[in-house]
Design a protein around this motif. Structure first.
Motif, short mmCIF file in Angstrom:
data_model
loop_
_atom_site.label_atom_id
_atom_site.label_comp_id
_atom_site.label_asym_id
_atom_site.label_seq_id
_atom_site.Cartn_x
_atom_site.Cartn_y
_atom_site.Cartn_z
N GLU A 15 0.92 -1.40 -0.12
CA GLU A 15 0.10 -0.01 0.14
C GLU A 15 0.83 1.38 0.22
OE1 GLU A 15 -3.58 2.07 2.65
OE2 GLU A 15 -2.85 0.03 3.09
N ALA A 16 2.04 1.09 0.96
CA ALA A 16 2.63 2.52 0.77
C ALA A 16 3.52 2.56 -0.52
CB ALA A 16 3.83 2.14 2.16
N MET A 17 3.96 1.68 -1.06
CA MET A 17 4.64 1.70 -2.29
C MET A 17 3.59 2.32 -3.64
SD MET A 17 6.79 -1.95 -2.41
CE MET A 17 7.55 -1.66 -4.13
N ARG A 18 2.43 2.11 -3.38
CA ARG A 18 1.39 2.41 -4.39
C ARG A 18 1.04 3.65 -4.14
NH1 ARG A 18 -2.37 -2.84 -4.51
NH2 ARG A 18 -1.21 -4.30 -5.81
N ALA A 19 1.01 4.03 -2.77
CA ALA A 19 0.65 5.38 -2.62
C ALA A 19 1.57 6.54 -2.79
CB ALA A 19 -0.04 5.33 -1.08
N GLY A 20 2.84 6.41 -2.68
CA GLY A 20 3.75 7.28 -3.02
C GLY A 20 4.94 6.98 -3.59
#
Length: 242
Positions: free
Chosen positions: A129-134
């Motif tokens: 999720e963190a990789m996709r979000a930013g």
């Protein structure tokens, strides 16, 4: 025409950073290796960010003259069996495998994706999720620095080993006894691990030249405007007659 500036020059981004070295304040410099600096010795500038750049500085007629390089696009040199597997993995999708594809933000993501595949360990949902979000590379580095994921820790360690190895290669080729400067956006964000991780071990691991590498000062430039300041210094120098 819009700015009505009478004269303009175009600079390679790392050449601009090399010009900016002297403009970085002492508070924005972190010494990784004090070494034994040679007065007026050649200097190396390398930077990891969206890509990997290299430049140099040589003492001529009383001042350091920066010069550009595209050494970041030189061939990646595998050092162990896992590196060879990584090289083949990258070659399958890119053909030529350079340091630029590895010692960079996209390189961190590539190392991560390769190790997930090699170790057969899926990424935790929070990391995905963190990789996709930013910024995917920043998310991986953050997880590594916090010790939240073993694969991310391995990714950062291997990245630092690659960074140190190629920084050492460039320093060795330039005989950078005047110092090695690390610029770019990544180094200041991973300072804790950069200072005590595998970077310096890889930098020094040059066989019979290991003692020479220990004598080269290594400094992190934490000023995000080093390239902009270098451009200003270059413009001032050129306006004054070069």
């Amino acid at each position: 025409a819009a700015t009505r500036v009478a004269r303009t020059w175009l600079l390679n981004d790392l050449e601009a950073a090399a010009w900016g070295v002297e403009a970085v304040a002492a508070a924005d410099r972190l010494t990784l290796q004090a070494g034994e600096p040679e007065r007026w010795g050649n200097q190396s500038v390398v930077a990891a960010g969206t890509g990997f750049g290299e430049a140099g500085r040589v003492w001529v007629d009383g001042w350091y003259r920066p010069f550009a390089s595209e050494g970041g696009h030189a061939d990646f040199a595998p050092a162990d069996e896992l590196d060879w597997s990584f090289q083949r993995w990258l070659h399958a999708s890119h053909g030529h495998v350079s340091w630029d594809r590895i010692v960079s933000g996209p390189g961190i993501v590539a190392i991560h994706d390769f190790l997930r595949s090699e170790r057969r360990v899926p990424a935790p949902p929070t990391l995905v999720e963190a990789m996709r979000a930013g910024d995917a590379a920043a998310a991986i580095a953050e997880a590594a620095l916090a010790g939240r994921d073993a694969i991310c820790v391995e990714v950062l360690d291997r990245f630092l080993g690659y960074f140190g190895a190629e920084a050492g290669n460039h320093a060795l080729k330039l005989m950078a006894t005047g110092g090695v400067f690390l610029a770019g956006g990544i180094a200041p964000k991973i300072l804790p691990r950069l200072a005590d991780g595998p970077f310096l071990d890889a930098f020094r691991a040059k066989g019979r030249m290991a003692e020479l590498m220990r004598r080269m000062p290594v400094t992190v430039l934490c000023d995000g405007d080093v390239g902009l300041k270098g451009t200003a210094l270059y413009g001032r120098r050129m306006a004054a007659g070069g």
